[in-house]
Enzyme design. Structure first.
Site, PDB file in Angstrom:
ATOM      1  CG  ASP A 178      -1.919   1.040   1.323  1.00  0.00           C
ATOM      2  OD1 ASP A 178      -2.835   0.977   0.498  1.00  0.00           O
ATOM      3  OD2 ASP A 178      -1.837   1.932   2.191  1.00  0.00           O
ATOM      4  CD  GLU A 202      -2.223   2.686  -3.540  1.00  0.00           C
ATOM      5  OE1 GLU A 202      -3.239   3.336  -3.781  1.00  0.00           O
ATOM      6  OE2 GLU A 202      -1.732   2.601  -2.401  1.00  0.00           O
TER       7      GLU A 202
HETATM    8  C1  NOJ Z   1      -4.377   3.164  -0.579  1.00  0.00           C
HETATM    9  C2  NOJ Z   1      -5.570   2.287  -0.519  1.00  0.00           C
HETATM   10  O1  NOJ Z   1      -5.824   1.778  -1.807  1.00  0.00           O
HETATM   11  C3  NOJ Z   1      -6.706   3.128   0.028  1.00  0.00           C
HETATM   12  O2  NOJ Z   1      -7.930   2.442  -0.055  1.00  0.00           O
HETATM   13  C4  NOJ Z   1      -6.381   3.546   1.440  1.00  0.00           C
HETATM   14  O3  NOJ Z   1      -7.369   4.403   1.937  1.00  0.00           O
HETATM   15  C5  NOJ Z   1      -5.034   4.253   1.467  1.00  0.00           C
HETATM   16  N1  NOJ Z   1      -4.020   3.567   0.746  1.00  0.00           N
HETATM   17  C6  NOJ Z   1      -4.564   4.421   2.896  1.00  0.00           C
HETATM   18  O4  NOJ Z   1      -4.112   3.180   3.380  1.00  0.00           O
END
Ligand code: NOJ
Ligand code: CA
Length: 555
Positions: free
Chosen positions: A204, A248
């Site tokens: 993440d 991500e």
């Molecule tokens: C990215 C995630 O995809 C999202 O859903 C989340 O709110 C944020 N990171 C914070 O962890």
């Protein structure tokens, strides 16, 4: 037999499916999805043909950011099940050739995490340096990720009269990755879940985790923020022969190269191609493949073990942050014209079919394209059925509604009268969109998706081959080939509703070559003077395999 088996790099040709256990299937009828429910739906996923399951956070959490605010990295949210259920689910997946990867959310914790509860007690607490504290917020103001809820990234904590860093919500304090103890904790978390059988992590918020801005402890300074990423990858390699990390990281192309670990490929194994995804919507808005072609051609060369993840939608807003202001307005006007469909001035909270007015030709064209692009496809649960969204759920929750299994109450997700989330109503409600009826309908989107998955899995050139845009004179059509040791594929996609006759070149094809249709059974085309001429429907899509006289592959 070759000793080096390319399937070692399984993620290069995986079909990834993302779901949240909480909204997938409720087995004990308390209104909340659970691991047992997921286990009972493993055969459904197997029939769809996916090879990798990505589980969104299932850890104990106050659930203020749908589980991305974690209060225990070594636990399971008890509403979803226990470790026995988790391990059983992993075993059932593996029995069916499905690997499981999990969200690794270690940029921040919940403010209810024991580390933060300790850290905020006083400045000398041993956990204080697990987080990032300042007497005053730095003068240079950073934008928060969620500007609708937050105005900055520093929050005053009255207990010690200092500010802590939070790139996301204020209840998600950023961990201090420049602290070696925090890095050890992260390795321990990864080691723990690997031992329980997961095959990798969806990491993440990678750019924030790497502290690219250097805000965390400039004086302590990681030699280079990316060295941290590489050390995580090296750790993964020591603990497991197969594990991968998919990051991500919504970044410009140059930074993506670094995050892959450049030529050495010793960083992230995969990255979501946010740029191509955003350009795809611009192409759809314009009925013109040019933006998506430009995005694909701007992909930098990557190492053999690195891979792009292609996706159409995910669990967050459809972010359009990499488009210009004008381009973003074009996409808003086409697919999310009402303010309630938009968030953060940069994104749309809808799913694809409603954005395309439910036109099945267009929806199928988009998924056909996604599966045929160089890389690995990633589906978000319900996409295979053409599920819609619930705009009144608010913001990103709009697309996180319960999976629609049947046309019964709550779409068969639960028998409890108050499900954890409301099911979609209106034209995309379970009455119209559900797995059980589509399973028996050869014309359904689900049946089409199964075909795409099966053909993708049998066409390793999509994951490995070289991508070329084929020259032809229909501007609304994208014709591309993927060529490699694994084979030679050609795909055509018509972005316009108007039919078009396309003449496209078939590289190195003599008169004894065949061009076999992979989506419409049994159609074989003739190559004449190195080209094929083909009439295409409006929003048509075709996949072909080029078969030479010595080729032993099936068409
Ligand atoms: C990215 C995630 O995809 C999202 O859903 C989340 O709110 C944020 N990171 C914070 O962890
Ligand atoms: Ca349950």
């Amino acid at each position: 037999m070759r000793i080096t088996d390319t399937s070692d790099l399984w993620w290069k040709t995986a079909v990834i499916y993302c779901l949240d256990v909480e909204t997938f299937m409720d087995w004990n009828n308390d209104g909340i999805g659970d691991f047992e429910g997921l286990a009972h739906r493993m055969d459904y996923l197997h029939e769809l043909g996916i090879t990798c399951l990505w589980l969104m956070p299932f850890y104990p959490s106050p659930n203020k950011d749908d589980g991305y605010d974690i209060s225990d990295f070594f636990g399971i949210d008890e509403r979803l099940g226990d470790f026995g259920d988790f391990v059983e689910m992993i075993r059932m997946a593996k029995d069916r050739g499905i690997r499981v990867i999990i969200d690794l959310v270690v940029n921040h914790t919940s403010d209810r995490h024991p580390w933060f509860i300790e850290a905020r007690k006083d400045k000398t607490n041993p956990y204080r340096d697990y987080y990032v504290w300042r007497d005053h917020p730095p003068r240079k103001k950073e934008q928060p990720v969620f500007p609708d809820q937050e105005t900055g990234v520093w929050m005053h904590d009255p207990q010690t009269d200092q500010y802590y860093l939070h790139h996301f919500y204020r209840f998600q304090p950023d961990l201090n990755v420049t602290n070696p103890k925090v890095r050890d904790e992260i390795a321990k978390i990864m080691g723990f879940w690997l031992q329980l059988g997961v095959s990798g992590f969806r990491v993440d918020a990678v750019p924030f985790l790497m502290d690219e801005s250097g805000v965390q402890a400039p004086e302590a300074g990681l030699k280079h923020p990316l060295d941290f990423l590489k050390s995580l990858k090296a750790f993964l390699g020591r603990r497991s022969g197969e594990a991968m990390m998919i990051g991500e990281a919504n970044l410009p192309r140059g930074a993506q190269v670094d995050y892959f670990g450049g030529e050495d490929g010793d960083g992230l194994s995969m990255q979501f191609d946010f740029i191509t995804m955003q350009s795809l919507y611009l192409s759809l808005a314009r009925n013109d493949p040019a933006p998506v072609v430009k995005a694909l051609e701007s992909r930098p060369a990557i190492a053999i073990e690195s891979q792009w993840a292609n996706f159409v939608r995910n669990h967050d807003e459809l972010t359009l942050d990499k488009l210009t202001d004008e381009e973003r307005q074009e996409v808003f006007a086409a697919f999310g014209p009402e303010p309630r469909m938009q968030v953060y001035d940069r994104g749309i909270i809808r799913r694809l079919p409603p954005m395309l007015d439910g036109d099945p030709r267009r929806v199928k064209m988009v998924y056909s394209l996604m599966f045929s692009l160089p890389g690995t496809p990633v589906l978000f649960y319900g996409e295979e059925l053409g599920m819609g969204e619930n705009l009144s759920a608010g913001s990103r929750l709009a697309v996180r509604t319960p999976m629609q299994w049947t046309d019964g109450p709550h779409g068969g997700f639960t028998q409890f009268e108050r499900p954890v989330r409301k099911v979609v109503t209106g034209g995309y409600s379970p009455e119209h969109v559900n797995a059980s009826s589509q399973r028996h309908d050869a014309e359904s989107l689900l049946a089409f998706m199964r075909t795409l998955v099966a053909r993708y899995r049998a066409s390793a050139e999509m994951g490995w081959g070289e991508f070329t845009v084929l020259k032809q004179d229909q501007p609304s059509v994208l014709a591309h080939s993927l060529v490699g040791a694994e084979g030679h594929m050609i795909a055509l996609h018509n972005f316009s509703g108007e039919p078009a006759t396309v003449t496209f070149p078939v590289e190195d094809a003599g008169p004894d070559h065949q061009v076999v249709d992979l989506l419409v059974d049994g159609v074989v085309l003739r190559v004449e003077d190195g080209t094929v001429t083909l009439p295409m429907d409006g929003y048509g899509y075709r996949w072909f395999r080029v078969i030479g006289p010595d080729d032993k592959r099936l068409g």
